[in-house]
Motif scaffolding. Structure first.
Motif, PDB file in Angstrom:
ATOM      1  N   VAL A  50     -31.865 -75.082   8.076  1.00 42.55           N
ATOM      2  CA  VAL A  50     -30.946 -75.357   7.174  1.00 42.55           C
ATOM      3  C   VAL A  50     -30.605 -74.339   6.239  1.00 42.55           C
ATOM      4  O   VAL A  50     -29.587 -74.003   6.070  1.00 42.55           O
ATOM      5  N   GLN A  51     -32.037 -73.222   5.902  1.00 35.92           N
ATOM      6  CA  GLN A  51     -31.507 -72.221   5.117  1.00 35.92           C
ATOM      7  C   GLN A  51     -30.798 -71.157   5.828  1.00 35.92           C
ATOM      8  O   GLN A  51     -29.838 -70.559   5.224  1.00 35.92           O
ATOM      9  N   VAL A  52     -30.793 -71.030   6.969  1.00 35.14           N
ATOM     10  CA  VAL A  52     -30.083 -69.990   7.833  1.00 35.14           C
ATOM     11  C   VAL A  52     -28.492 -70.528   7.872  1.00 35.14           C
ATOM     12  O   VAL A  52     -27.568 -69.879   7.604  1.00 35.14           O
ATOM     13  N   TYR A  53     -28.302 -71.836   8.165  1.00 37.66           N
ATOM     14  CA  TYR A  53     -26.783 -72.397   8.131  1.00 37.66           C
ATOM     15  C   TYR A  53     -26.320 -72.288   6.744  1.00 37.66           C
ATOM     16  O   TYR A  53     -25.217 -71.524   6.463  1.00 37.66           O
ATOM     17  N   GLN A  54     -27.255 -72.319   5.820  1.00 35.62           N
ATOM     18  CA  GLN A  54     -26.687 -72.117   4.126  1.00 35.62           C
ATOM     19  C   GLN A  54     -26.391 -70.717   4.196  1.00 35.62           C
ATOM     20  O   GLN A  54     -25.064 -70.341   3.460  1.00 35.62           O
ATOM     21  N   THR A  55     -26.949 -69.696   4.828  1.00 30.75           N
ATOM     22  CA  THR A  55     -26.516 -68.416   4.545  1.00 30.75           C
ATOM     23  C   THR A  55     -25.239 -67.791   4.805  1.00 30.75           C
ATOM     24  O   THR A  55     -24.675 -67.444   4.304  1.00 30.75           O
ATOM     25  N   LEU A  56     -24.941 -68.475   6.146  1.00 28.49           N
ATOM     26  CA  LEU A  56     -23.561 -68.307   6.608  1.00 28.49           C
ATOM     27  C   LEU A  56     -22.530 -68.580   5.828  1.00 28.49           C
ATOM     28  O   LEU A  56     -21.260 -68.411   5.991  1.00 28.49           O
ATOM     29  N   LEU A  57     -22.655 -69.738   4.721  1.00 20.16           N
ATOM     30  CA  LEU A  57     -21.596 -70.302   3.866  1.00 20.16           C
ATOM     31  C   LEU A  57     -21.315 -69.237   2.768  1.00 20.16           C
ATOM     32  O   LEU A  57     -20.134 -69.476   2.278  1.00 20.16           O
ATOM     33  N   HIS A  58     -21.994 -68.204   2.668  1.00 19.55           N
ATOM     34  CA  HIS A  58     -21.487 -67.533   1.346  1.00 19.55           C
ATOM     35  C   HIS A  58     -20.734 -66.381   2.119  1.00 19.55           C
ATOM     36  O   HIS A  58     -21.135 -65.223   1.896  1.00 19.55           O
ATOM     37  N   THR A  59     -19.414 -66.623   2.026  1.00 22.65           N
ATOM     38  CA  THR A  59     -18.311 -65.755   2.231  1.00 22.65           C
ATOM     39  C   THR A  59     -16.898 -66.002   1.753  1.00 22.65           C
ATOM     40  O   THR A  59     -16.864 -67.232   1.655  1.00 22.65           O
TER      41      THR A  59
END
Length: 302
Positions: free
Chosen positions: A174-183
């Motif tokens: 879940v955290q890894v997926y969240q990381t990719l959203l910050h753009t």
């Protein structure tokens, strides 16, 4: 054969999680490098943005140091409840991994929402929102107690019978997926995807200070939680990032402790113990409303 697959999955969970932890940061750094190139082409690359990004990664380092000391206690507590209080002990299969990810994502939604509506929890989470920029480095902008609150929201999965290592793996996914959203590089994705999954567009809304965007889009992977629980907002007008008041600093120590420094000052200056209690348990907007009401009352007396 099914038993062998369960043994294989159980044996490899720590290695899978370790691979994600070790390699995804390198992938994120590569993506961040491409974002910097994009900023340069758009003539938006500034020293403040670079300094802010470096600060974000330094706060990640602070979190890693803390986890080094508390990580075993965190896992040990999970195993204690798993061995003594869980209602069952589920095998590790493809189905329990899928179910674990869905439930972990639901747990993340409520944890994230709690961090926004509780003053004490907001003291750490406000650090993540305090950047005036929005790129993948912001995903690594952590506060001093970001490691603490997830435990209480993921513990129910352990009590339901999910293996603690599986819970940690699902939490990591879940955290890894969240990381990719910050753009800001990715605009809107195809409508069916935007309807079900969290996307950069949805998460930009979450980081916004625009009035209509405040406290919206808490989701991790599935935006359906926000649609179900009435906290969804679509990205429409241009997003403005940050918090009020702005930190206006790239000093990693000032950024890292900013939330609790502000909360401590509020507690010190509070007019009563009841007011202090409300600062800790009510949403941060409550304190702002009280301050505005006090200013209006003072103005009327003049």
């Amino acid at each position: 054969m099914e038993f062998m697959s369960e043994v294989f999955l159980a044996r490899d969970l720590p290695y899978i999680e370790a691979w994600i932890d070790d390699n995804f940061l390198l992938i994120a750094l590569a993506i961040f490098g491409l974002e910097l190139v994009r900023y340069a082409f758009k003539k938006k690359l500034t020293m403040n943005l670079v300094g802010d990004s470096i600060t974000n990664f330094i706060t990640l380092g602070f979190l890693v140091i803390i986890i080094f000391f508390v990580g075993l206690a965190y896992l040990g507590a999970f195993y204690y409840f798993y061995n003594n209080w869980s209602i069952t002990q589920l095998p590790i299969t493809g189905w329990t991994i899928l179910g674990g990810i869905i439930l972990a994502d639901l747990a993340y939604y409520w944890e994230h929402r709690f961090m926004h509506i509780n003053g004490f929890a907001w003291g750490t989470h406000t650090v993540h929102h305090s950047s005036p920029h929005f790129n993948i480095s912001v995903a690594y902008r952590f506060g001093p107690l970001d490691w603490l609150f997830p435990f209480f929201f993921y513990l129910p999965l352990v009590l339901l019978g999910f293996n603690p290592l599986l819970v940690l793996l699902c939490e990591t996914i879940v955290q890894v997926y969240q990381t990719l959203l910050h753009t800001e590089a990715v605009k809107k994705l195809p409508r069916p995807f935007e309807a079900i999954f969290n996307t950069p567009s949805h998460h930009r809304v979450h980081h916004a200070t625009n009035k209509q965007y405040i406290d919206k889009n808490y989701a991790g992977i599935f935006i359906i939680w926000d649609r179900m629980f009435g906290t969804f907002a679509r990205e429409e007008e241009e997003v403005k990032y940050g918090v009020f008041p702005r930190i206006n600093s790239v000093n990693p120590f000032k950024v890292y402790f900013s939330g609790y420094v502000k909360l401590t000052k509020q507690l010190w200056n509070a007019p009563s113990w009841g007011y202090r209690w409300n600062l800790l348990v009510k949403p941060p907007i409550w304190a702002w409303e009280q301050e505005q009401a006090a200013k209006k009352a003072a103005a009327l007396k003049q």
